[in-house]
Enzyme design. Structure first.
Site, PDB file in Angstrom:
ATOM      1  N   ASP A   8       0.909  -1.080   0.209  1.00  0.00           N
ATOM      2  CA  ASP A   8       0.053   0.043  -0.074  1.00  0.00           C
ATOM      3  C   ASP A   8       0.837   1.058   0.040  1.00  0.00           C
ATOM      4  O   ASP A   8       2.093   1.090   0.216  1.00  0.00           O
ATOM      5  CB  ASP A   8      -1.105   0.040   1.287  1.00  0.00           C
ATOM      6  CG  ASP A   8      -1.875   1.312   1.311  1.00  0.00           C
ATOM      7  OD1 ASP A   8      -2.211   1.561   0.239  1.00  0.00           O
ATOM      8  OD2 ASP A   8      -1.711   1.898   2.186  1.00  0.00           O
ATOM      9  N   SER A   9       0.504   2.384  -0.070  1.00  0.00           N
ATOM     10  CA  SER A   9       0.945   3.341  -0.368  1.00  0.00           C
ATOM     11  C   SER A   9       1.537   3.976   1.395  1.00  0.00           C
ATOM     12  O   SER A   9       2.212   4.939   1.148  1.00  0.00           O
ATOM     13  CB  SER A   9       0.190   4.927  -1.072  1.00  0.00           C
ATOM     14  OG  SER A   9      -1.278   4.986  -0.295  1.00  0.00           O
ATOM     15  N   GLY A  42      -2.843   9.132  -4.120  1.00  0.00           N
ATOM     16  CA  GLY A  42      -4.176   9.512  -4.552  1.00  0.00           C
ATOM     17  C   GLY A  42      -4.237  10.743  -5.638  1.00  0.00           C
ATOM     18  O   GLY A  42      -5.338  10.950  -6.251  1.00  0.00           O
ATOM     19  N   CYS A  84      -3.603  -1.180  -2.216  1.00  0.00           N
ATOM     20  CA  CYS A  84      -4.091   0.333  -2.558  1.00  0.00           C
ATOM     21  C   CYS A  84      -4.986   0.335  -3.567  1.00  0.00           C
ATOM     22  O   CYS A  84      -4.715  -0.149  -4.756  1.00  0.00           O
ATOM     23  CB  CYS A  84      -2.569   0.972  -2.733  1.00  0.00           C
ATOM     24  SG  CYS A  84      -3.042   2.594  -3.205  1.00  0.00           S
ATOM     25  N   GLU A 129      -6.692   9.771   8.684  1.00  0.00           N
ATOM     26  CA  GLU A 129      -5.372   9.939   9.466  1.00  0.00           C
ATOM     27  C   GLU A 129      -5.259  10.648  10.539  1.00  0.00           C
ATOM     28  O   GLU A 129      -4.439  10.638  11.466  1.00  0.00           O
ATOM     29  CB  GLU A 129      -4.561  10.105   8.268  1.00  0.00           C
ATOM     30  CG  GLU A 129      -4.413   9.038   7.307  1.00  0.00           C
ATOM     31  CD  GLU A 129      -2.884   8.953   6.448  1.00  0.00           C
ATOM     32  OE1 GLU A 129      -2.067   9.714   6.780  1.00  0.00           O
ATOM     33  OE2 GLU A 129      -2.973   7.834   5.705  1.00  0.00           O
ATOM     34  N   CYS A 161     -11.350   2.926  -1.521  1.00  0.00           N
ATOM     35  CA  CYS A 161     -10.105   3.454  -0.882  1.00  0.00           C
ATOM     36  C   CYS A 161      -9.960   2.755   0.458  1.00  0.00           C
ATOM     37  O   CYS A 161     -10.823   2.575   1.284  1.00  0.00           O
ATOM     38  CB  CYS A 161     -10.342   5.131  -0.713  1.00  0.00           C
ATOM     39  SG  CYS A 161      -8.849   5.732   0.041  1.00  0.00           S
ATOM     40  N   HIS A 209      -8.765   3.669   3.331  1.00  0.00           N
ATOM     41  CA  HIS A 209      -9.030   4.315   4.172  1.00  0.00           C
ATOM     42  C   HIS A 209     -10.686   4.325   5.053  1.00  0.00           C
ATOM     43  O   HIS A 209     -11.047   4.789   5.948  1.00  0.00           O
ATOM     44  CB  HIS A 209      -8.513   5.961   4.556  1.00  0.00           C
ATOM     45  CG  HIS A 209      -7.058   6.049   4.287  1.00  0.00           C
ATOM     46  ND1 HIS A 209      -6.250   5.377   3.373  1.00  0.00           N
ATOM     47  CD2 HIS A 209      -6.391   6.958   5.366  1.00  0.00           C
ATOM     48  CE1 HIS A 209      -4.902   5.866   3.797  1.00  0.00           C
ATOM     49  NE2 HIS A 209      -4.944   6.687   4.736  1.00  0.00           N
TER      50      HIS A 209
HETATM   51  N1  DGL Z   1      -4.130   3.968  -0.290  1.00  0.00           N
HETATM   52  C1  DGL Z   1      -4.892   4.862  -1.317  1.00  0.00           C
HETATM   53  C2  DGL Z   1      -5.905   4.331  -1.917  1.00  0.00           C
HETATM   54  O1  DGL Z   1      -6.649   3.193  -1.345  1.00  0.00           O
HETATM   55  C3  DGL Z   1      -5.316   5.866  -0.063  1.00  0.00           C
HETATM   56  C4  DGL Z   1      -3.977   6.833   0.256  1.00  0.00           C
HETATM   57  C5  DGL Z   1      -3.290   7.479  -0.671  1.00  0.00           C
HETATM   58  O2  DGL Z   1      -3.909   8.451  -1.578  1.00  0.00           O
HETATM   59  O3  DGL Z   1      -2.190   7.121  -1.187  1.00  0.00           O
HETATM   60  O4  DGL Z   1      -6.681   4.856  -2.556  1.00  0.00           O
END
Ligand code: DGL
Length: 287
Positions: A10-11, A42, A72, A149, A194, A196
């Site tokens: 993931d990011s 994103g 992600c 976050e 997403c 989050h």
């Molecule tokens: N992990 C990203 C997603 O699921 C969200 C956070 C980001 O933008 O890096 O789209």
């Protein structure tokens, strides 16, 4: 005892919602890579996200993983084919499982998709849903990631922001489907596209119309991985012999790799996973 080795990419911390869903279903050695130094993805271009994701793929493959999960949504939406081409193990992204689950539960064949700006701009969910015969109404919700976050998952500000976003998404879906609205065929499913958003699912549930089902791409992906591992273990006739839940439900191990501060990751991770995380190491991939 052979447990599958599963890489999760993931990011940043968001993919922990996917890791949580995976670990609840699938015993495995988990290797989680969070590219915290370079998030958010994103808001970035497809080329940049693909380059970062391929670096992460190489790193996780050096841990001898059997399977790579792209947790992600943005990386899946923008770069899944490039990641698959670069990887030597099977790759599972979050978009197709989320779209398949939405299709399973939608009677109206219309879905609202909420995601980052980059995911929406890629139209990956629209295309995946169209393959399932479901029409998508995509809505970028860029403020949700920072609010989550910040830990504001039950905050009045987040509730207001959500009301605005969902109101716009619902209006957009009923304008485009004017005829449909009249016979009551509005979108009846909302995809949380997403990493989050599962953390604000309770808040979204309160705001969304009662008949609208909520599909979480983290849960959908975990379901797909579980099914894949079951068929692999059947084919390999016991290669992953301890996959039977009775024998193996306790067998899970976790290692975390992050490109920015270990301490910052640990603090946020506790919030995402609901428990303390150890075994976090810093890695520098450069670029
Ligand atoms: N992990 C990203 C997603 O699921 C969200 C956070 C980001 O933008 O890096 O789209």
């Amino acid at each position: 005892v052979t447990l599958p080795r599963i890489g999760v990419f993931d990011s940043g911390v968001g993919g922990l919602t996917v890791l949580k869903a995976l670990a609840e279903r699938q015993p495995a050695h988990y290797f989680y890579f969070g590219d915290t130094a370079r998030l958010p993805y994103g808001t970035k271009s497809a080329e940049t996200v693909a380059r970062y994701a391929i670096g992460a793929t190489r790193f996780l493959e050096s841990r001898n993983i059997d399977l790579l999960v792209i947790a992600c949504n943005t990386a899946t939406a923008l770069a899944l084919p490039q990641i698959e081409a670069a990887a030597s193990v099977p790759v599972v992204g979050v978009v197709e499982p989320g779209a398949a689950m939405a299709s399973e539960v939608s009677q109206a064949r219309r879905a609202i998709v909420i995601a980052t700006e980059a995911t929406v701009a890629s139209h990956a969910y629209r295309d995946a849903l169209a393959r399932h015969g479901v029409q998508a109404f995509e809505k970028a919700c860029p403020l949700f990631v920072p609010l989550v976050e910040e830990g504001w998952t039950e905050h009045a500000v987040t509730e207001q922001v959500a009301q605005i976003y969902l109101g716009e998404a619902i209006r957009q879906s009923s304008n485009l489907g004017e005829a449909a609205t009249q016979n009551g065929d509005e979108a009846d499913v909302m995809v949380l596209a997403c990493t989050h958003y599962p953390l604000i699912a309770p808040l979204l549930r309160r705001i969304a119309p009662a008949q609208m089902k909520i599909v979480d791409s983290a849960e959908s992906t975990a379901r797909v991985v579980k099914a894949m591992m079951e068929s692999v273990s059947r084919e390999a006739a016991g290669e992953y012999e301890d996959l039977a839940p009775s024998k193996s439900s306790d067998h899970r191990s976790f290692r975390f790799f992050v490109t920015d501060s270990v301490e910052k990751f640990k603090k946020l991770a506790t919030r995402f996973l609901g428990r303390q995380v150890d075994n976090v190491e810093h890695v520098d991939l450069g670029g």
